[in-house]
Motif scaffolding. Structure first.
Motif, short mmCIF file in Angstrom:
data_model
loop_
_atom_site.label_atom_id
_atom_site.label_comp_id
_atom_site.label_asym_id
_atom_site.label_seq_id
_atom_site.Cartn_x
_atom_site.Cartn_y
_atom_site.Cartn_z
N ARG A 213 0.76 -1.13 0.06
CA ARG A 213 0.03 0.05 -0.04
C ARG A 213 0.84 1.37 0.00
O ARG A 213 0.75 2.10 -0.68
CB ARG A 213 -0.79 -0.16 1.05
N TYR A 215 3.53 2.00 -1.34
CA TYR A 215 4.10 2.13 -2.72
C TYR A 215 3.20 2.87 -3.55
O TYR A 215 4.03 3.10 -4.62
CB TYR A 215 5.07 0.96 -2.91
N MET A 216 2.14 2.75 -3.66
CA MET A 216 1.04 2.92 -4.35
C MET A 216 0.86 4.49 -4.53
O MET A 216 0.83 5.29 -3.06
CB MET A 216 -0.16 2.19 -4.42
N LEU A 220 -4.95 5.85 -5.63
CA LEU A 220 -5.32 4.51 -5.99
C LEU A 220 -6.06 3.84 -4.66
O LEU A 220 -5.51 3.38 -3.78
CB LEU A 220 -4.05 3.63 -6.29
N GLU A 225 -7.74 -1.05 -8.68
CA GLU A 225 -6.73 -0.23 -9.41
C GLU A 225 -5.32 -0.72 -8.56
O GLU A 225 -4.04 -0.35 -9.19
CB GLU A 225 -6.88 1.26 -8.74
N SER A 226 -5.35 -1.17 -7.26
CA SER A 226 -4.18 -1.67 -6.58
C SER A 226 -3.62 -2.81 -7.37
O SER A 226 -2.48 -2.79 -7.50
CB SER A 226 -4.48 -2.10 -5.10
N PHE A 229 -1.75 -1.72 -10.22
CA PHE A 229 -0.48 -1.16 -10.06
C PHE A 229 0.55 -2.29 -10.00
O PHE A 229 1.88 -2.24 -10.42
CB PHE A 229 -0.58 -0.44 -8.65
N GLU A 233 4.31 -3.33 -11.62
CA GLU A 233 5.44 -3.55 -10.85
C GLU A 233 6.32 -4.93 -10.76
O GLU A 233 7.28 -5.04 -10.45
CB GLU A 233 5.21 -3.04 -9.65
#
Length: 394
Positions: A213, A215-216, A220, A225-226, A229, A233
């Motif tokens: 979380r 790093y987002m 988002l 959406e998470s 991401f 990555e």
């Protein structure tokens, strides 16, 4: 009562099938393709025969073990499990607590519903941590996760190398599971058949990628959406150069998960890796791979005593743990069966399953005439499926 009703891991599996939503059971139980890899692991373990020796008194022998210099109550542990909250919401909390109480290793997966800081508070004496490859920006996320694990006292860092691509698990697809996980109307109707799963969901919520979380981007907010991401990555298999980078950063035992070929094992040890999970990912990535137990002896022959070997994939009993150690492992870990235990008995399941494994291992040692776990490596065995040097060269 649990011991009477559910004396084996397969009894827990049968119970979980009855009381859990169909999609939950399919997630915890299914593999790649036609589940041939899962069956191959089970069949290969069943084929290993151990020769007993009699003539000395063996009262229940101890099953304690040392891994990377640390004492544990038995040579078994809980393997990293991706998204265990899909199978049972709040799974990580119960697995960590049971492992701490029993003094067996618990390997928290990075794609879990709790972060490493919370896990370290629950299981400070037994916590290991697993990472996938986050290669963007020179591994900014992955290396920071390793530093966070170091800061809270994680005892071993596990890099998973056997998931270079995401593969299809047909049973999950047929059950209606979508990626990322979403409670569609179909799944909601399915979940209504299981009050226990719904109660766990109400208490813990839909599984989210808590560890990632921070790093987002702050905007988002949704699970979709998470997940998008993370897809941007994370991916691919660690290269040897990248493994060396983690070796430089991580000051404790470094373990690679997913090794099957002895040449890969030798190269890992040459980089300073102290431990190897000998595993085919539980048959969940591709069902054409060798059974983990069949790859184990050649790896032990290649690395000798230079690395701690952990057999993972297909372990269902204390007898399987004994087979693994007799064939060259230092310990055996299980993942799938711990999800069965949660599905069958809820929060009480993991502790019950650990008892099943430990008691069965203790009885197996006694029946074989072994005074200690270490004596398993000296007994006679017949292992018909073990890979030979000629096959590996071919």
């Amino acid at each position: 009562m649990n011991l009477q009703l559910y004396p084996t891991a397969f009894d827990l599996r049968a119970r979980a099938r009855k009381v859990m939503p169909n999609f939950s059971f399919e997630y915890m139980d299914g593999g790649a393709g036609q589940d041939i890899g899962i069956k191959r692991n089970w069949d290969a373990l069943d084929a290993v025969e151990l020769m007993p020796r009699y003539g000395r008194v063996v009262s229940p022998p101890p099953v304690d073990a040392f891994l990377f210099g640390r004492p544990y109550s038995a040579p078994l542990g809980i393997a990293p499990i991706g998204g265990p909250g899909t199978a049972y919401p709040g799974a990580e909390l119960h697995l960590a607590a049971a492992a701490q109480a029993a003094r067996v290793p618990y390997t928290l997966g990075v794609l879990s519903g709790i972060d490493v800081e919370q896990a370290a508070k629950i299981a400070p004496d037994v916590l290991w941590y697993q990472l996938y490859r986050f290669a963007k920006n020179d591994h900014k996320i992955g290396l920071d996760l390793a530093r966070r694990a170091q800061a809270v006292g994680v005892h071993a860092l596990v890099l998973t190398i056997d998931t270079p691509v995401r593969t299809i698990r047909p049973r999950e697809v047929k059950s209606g599971i979508v990626n990322p996980f979403k409670l569609t109307m179909r799944l909601r109707l399915d979940a209504m058949t299981s009050p226990r799963w719904l109660y766990a969901l109400a208490k813990h919520g839909i599984p989210r990628f808590v560890a990632l979380r921070r790093y987002m981007p702050p905007n988002l907010t949704s699970l979709e959406e998470s997940a998008a991401f993370i897809r941007q990555e994370q991916g691919g298999a660690f290269t040897w150069e990248e493994i060396a980078k983690y070796r430089d950063v991580w000051k404790g035992p470094l373990v690679l998960k997913g090794v099957l070929h002895p040449a890969d094992a030798e190269r890992a040890v040459a980089l300073g890796v102290e431990g190897l999970f000998v595993t085919n990912h539980g048959g969940r990535q591709i069902d054409a791979l060798p059974a983990s137990i069949d790859a184990l002896p050649a790896i032990r022959a290649a690395v000798g005593k230079k690395a701690t070997l952990i057999l993972d994939s297909g372990v269902r009993s204390g007898v399987d743990v004994a087979r693994a150690i007799a064939c060259g492992a230092d310990a055996a870990f299980a993942g799938k069966s711990f999800l069965w235990s949660l599905g069958a008995l809820g929060p009480k399941g993991p502790a019950h399953l650990i008892d099943i494994y430990a008691n069965d291992l203790r009885a197996t040692l006694g029946q074989l005439g072994c005074m200690t776990v270490g004596e398993l490596s000296t007994i006679g065995k017949r292992h018909p499926g073990a890979w030979t040097p000629e096959q590996l060269a071919g």
